[in-house]
Design an enzyme around this catalytic site. Structure first.
Site, PDB file in Angstrom:
ATOM      1  N   HIS A   8      80.873 -36.448  27.226  1.00 59.19           N
ATOM      2  CA  HIS A   8      79.815 -35.233  27.237  1.00 59.19           C
ATOM      3  C   HIS A   8      79.775 -34.789  28.866  1.00 59.19           C
ATOM      4  O   HIS A   8      80.217 -35.463  29.708  1.00 59.19           O
ATOM      5  CB  HIS A   8      78.332 -36.063  26.918  1.00 59.19           C
ATOM      6  CG  HIS A   8      78.029 -37.149  27.991  1.00 59.19           C
ATOM      7  ND1 HIS A   8      77.496 -37.002  29.195  1.00 59.19           N
ATOM      8  CD2 HIS A   8      78.035 -38.656  27.787  1.00 59.19           C
ATOM      9  CE1 HIS A   8      77.305 -38.228  29.887  1.00 59.19           C
ATOM     10  NE2 HIS A   8      77.752 -39.149  28.743  1.00 59.19           N
ATOM     11  N   GLU A  81      77.356 -45.638  24.103  1.00 56.18           N
ATOM     12  CA  GLU A  81      77.733 -46.253  25.479  1.00 56.18           C
ATOM     13  C   GLU A  81      77.723 -47.665  25.503  1.00 56.18           C
ATOM     14  O   GLU A  81      76.901 -48.256  24.608  1.00 56.18           O
ATOM     15  CB  GLU A  81      77.261 -45.658  26.456  1.00 56.18           C
ATOM     16  CG  GLU A  81      77.893 -46.106  27.888  1.00 56.18           C
ATOM     17  CD  GLU A  81      79.238 -45.859  28.313  1.00 56.18           C
ATOM     18  OE1 GLU A  81      80.093 -46.376  27.322  1.00 56.18           O
ATOM     19  OE2 GLU A  81      79.594 -45.106  29.023  1.00 56.18           O
TER      20      GLU A  81
END
Length: 204
Positions: A8, A81
């Site tokens: 990202h 994550e």
């Protein structure tokens, strides 16, 4: 089959070096620009599936990069994550200072106690499950080896995933720096999994 991995775009915490697991930090203006700049690269590929972390920073990156229009886009919880437990929001320098010695998430793990987070091997279990789903998607698309799967996720998770793709210990992800807003390609050479591109900046 190629797997394109996209980290990202920039967030305030990726810029400051704070460990960002469950905290849903939005993209900065620079992060949004990075995501838009990915669109021409990704539009040139034949994509059969896009899997994105459900975190807003990853979903927004996928949206701005035009991936929602390229192929079916699915949110995949296994792409979130690393869970940093009590080290969430802290920098490596801060943790090292508290411990009185250099600290590495790859070799020392995350803080024990009430919020222990994940080990690198637990992250690897999730990463391997994503790789299995990517391979299945290519088979469903015809298995001609030309279709790509795109994964939009986070730095540490994607580094573990790349190490698993290469058949290495997940701790080898420590050697695979991946900056915010960059991409890479996992593929094959002579039938063996290889790293074809890595940490490619937007426009690169």
């Amino acid at each position: 089959m190629s797997i394109l991995v996209v980290r990202h775009g920039q967030t305030a915490w990726s810029l400051s070096g704070q460990h960002t697991g469950a905290t849903d930090v939005p993209l900065t203006a620079e992060g949004e620009a990075q995501a838009r700049a990915l669109a021409p690269v990704l539009a040139a590929r034949r994509t059969c599936l896009v899997l994105s972390s459900p975190r807003a920073r990853a979903r927004r990156t996928a949206e701005l990069a035009g991936l929602a229009d390229a192929a079916p886009l699915r949110l995949d919880d296994d792409l979130v994550e690393w869970d940093y437990g009590g080290y969430e929001g802290r920098t490596t320098a801060q943790i090292s200072e508290d411990l009185g010695r250099p600290w590495s998430v790859w070799h020392d793990g995350v803080v024990p106690g009430e919020t222990p987070g994940e080990t690198v091997h637990q992250v690897a279990v999730r990463a391997r499950a994503v790789l299995d789903r990517a391979a299945a998607a290519v088979r469903e698309a015809g298995g001609d080896g030309e279709a790509d799967v795109v994964l939009v996720a986070h730095g540490h998770l994607l580094r573990v995933l790349a190490a698993c793709w290469l058949g290495l210990s997940p701790t080898a992800g420590a050697l695979l720096a991946l900056d915010a807003g960059t991409w890479g390609e996992l593929g094959h050479e002579h039938g063996r999994p290889v790293l074809k591109r890595w940490n490619v900046p937007v426009g690169g």
